[in-house]
Scaffold this motif. Sequence first.
Motif, mmCIF file in Angstrom:
data_model
loop_
_atom_site.group_PDB
_atom_site.id
_atom_site.type_symbol
_atom_site.label_atom_id
_atom_site.label_comp_id
_atom_site.label_asym_id
_atom_site.label_seq_id
_atom_site.Cartn_x
_atom_site.Cartn_y
_atom_site.Cartn_z
ATOM 1 N N SER A 5 30.729 54.520 -34.339
ATOM 2 C CA SER A 5 32.187 54.615 -34.436
ATOM 3 C C SER A 5 32.737 55.625 -33.423
ATOM 4 N N VAL B 20 32.367 53.952 -29.768
ATOM 5 C CA VAL B 20 33.345 52.904 -29.446
ATOM 6 C C VAL B 20 34.754 53.497 -29.347
ATOM 7 N N GLY B 21 35.035 54.508 -30.172
ATOM 8 C CA GLY B 21 36.338 55.159 -30.107
ATOM 9 C C GLY B 21 36.542 55.895 -28.790
ATOM 10 N N ILE C 42 51.874 56.469 -28.625
ATOM 11 C CA ILE C 42 51.093 57.365 -29.492
ATOM 12 C C ILE C 42 51.092 58.796 -28.965
ATOM 13 N N LEU D 128 50.414 62.194 -30.861
ATOM 14 C CA LEU D 128 49.500 63.224 -30.358
ATOM 15 C C LEU D 128 50.208 64.514 -29.971
ATOM 16 N N SER E 183 43.494 64.400 -28.602
ATOM 17 C CA SER E 183 42.993 63.137 -28.053
ATOM 18 C C SER E 183 41.549 62.869 -28.458
ATOM 19 N N LEU E 184 40.755 63.928 -28.622
ATOM 20 C CA LEU E 184 39.399 63.742 -29.157
ATOM 21 C C LEU E 184 39.470 63.192 -30.585
ATOM 22 N N ALA F 9 41.864 61.449 -31.873
ATOM 23 C CA ALA F 9 42.287 60.046 -31.811
ATOM 24 C C ALA F 9 41.098 59.135 -31.528
ATOM 25 N N SER F 10 40.149 59.621 -30.709
ATOM 26 C CA SER F 10 38.996 58.778 -30.366
ATOM 27 C C SER F 10 38.146 58.467 -31.603
ATOM 28 N N GLN F 11 37.973 59.472 -32.488
ATOM 29 C CA GLN F 11 37.190 59.201 -33.701
ATOM 30 C C GLN F 11 37.960 58.283 -34.658
ATOM 31 N N VAL G 35 40.292 55.919 -33.879
ATOM 32 C CA VAL G 35 40.328 54.529 -33.417
ATOM 33 C C VAL G 35 38.933 53.893 -33.513
ATOM 34 N N GLY G 36 37.896 54.701 -33.277
ATOM 35 C CA GLY G 36 36.534 54.184 -33.386
ATOM 36 C C GLY G 36 36.184 53.808 -34.810
ATOM 37 N N LEU G 37 36.661 54.604 -35.762
ATOM 38 C CA LEU G 37 36.441 54.278 -37.169
ATOM 39 C C LEU G 37 37.140 52.961 -37.518
#
Lengths: 203, 203
Positions: free
Chosen positions: A156, A159-160, B130, B135, B152-153, B155-157, B159-161
Amino acid sequence: MAVRAHSGRRPGDSGTREAIATAARRQFAELGYDRTSMRQVALEAGVDPTLVSHFHGSKRQLFLSVIELPFTPADVLPGLLAGDPQDLGTRLARFALGVLESEEGRSRMIGLIRAATSEPEAARVIRELITRELLTPLAEGIGSIDAPYRASLLASQFVGLAIARYVVAVEPLASRDPATVAADIAPTLQRYLTGDLSSWPLP
Amino acid sequence: MAVRAHSGRRPGDSGTREAIATAARRQFAELGYDRTSMRQVALEAGVDPTLVSHFHGSKRQLFLSVIELPFTPADVLPGLLAGDPQDLGTRLARFALGVLESEEGRSRMIGLIRAATSEPEAARVIRELITRELLTPLAEGIGSIDAPYRASLLASQFVGLAIARYVVAVEPLASRDPATVAADIAPTLQRYLTGDLSSWPLP
């Protein structure tokens, strides 16, 4: 690519198979799973439509045979898994950034994500592919309690990162140098791999 | 929705605007940004094509006015940011799971990701949305050094989830109960918010 009419072993078999795969790869990437048809793939490859199913089976099988991970897990995982388990997060983070910083790696990764988000059937095929080739071997390599869940948490974040940094290009993540980003997500990956999770140890 | 031919203030204005927005929302979601045309939106809404640009400007502006975050940041962020900063990761993780576990929240989130991965122009519009609505206010709320990068880090987790659990449905992540998943990603979010990052403190 023309195909000879007579049966038996034909010199053009591998060329035909490859021409179909090339056309399929392009159409799946540009049109998505749903709007790609066996007939249009045959047309673009210049072969009889029956040959598409002859060589590649169903549309689902065709998709499965042409999608590609951005790397070959069997070539890469043993090297990553060797060494100190407490540094595995760092090795995986650096490897992930390396894949995504290369144009081909990034393009394949984004292609997979695009296919997965566009069609439930494509998402299912991709889930099977990454589970079999990537997450299961990774979980076996981790060997810790609840390893399959840990591998999926790790996926996760991976991919994020691909989407936030390379597709949506959220700043400042998108322009931060790769080594810094790798160092900053490494502890996340390490905790998912070997750290305490809420469900383990069980209360 | 029919539109009267005479000019001036018309009772149907808001209805027309809404009919266009509904048609646009459907076409952007199903066809993607690139294949949605102002003309087809007008046709589906039953209005004259000139009214689409009259009410919504360019196609880019139309897209921007119909895409929606899965929640309204201005309504939600103040409550989340209030309270102990050391628990913010937990509050955000629980909130994120709550959004994604609801059918409407999940569907909007996946719609945004699908649009972003399908067209660079859509990705740009979504990035602006966003960054401005989510953000930047989040970074201001965090207030720590390098807060925009931290946001932003995070946000990466997030969106990946959304992709790994709800779109690709990677197991066992997809079937693990939401409270467990929230608890397991909370420390990741907390470290991104307030923990040490590789680039800070500077060497």
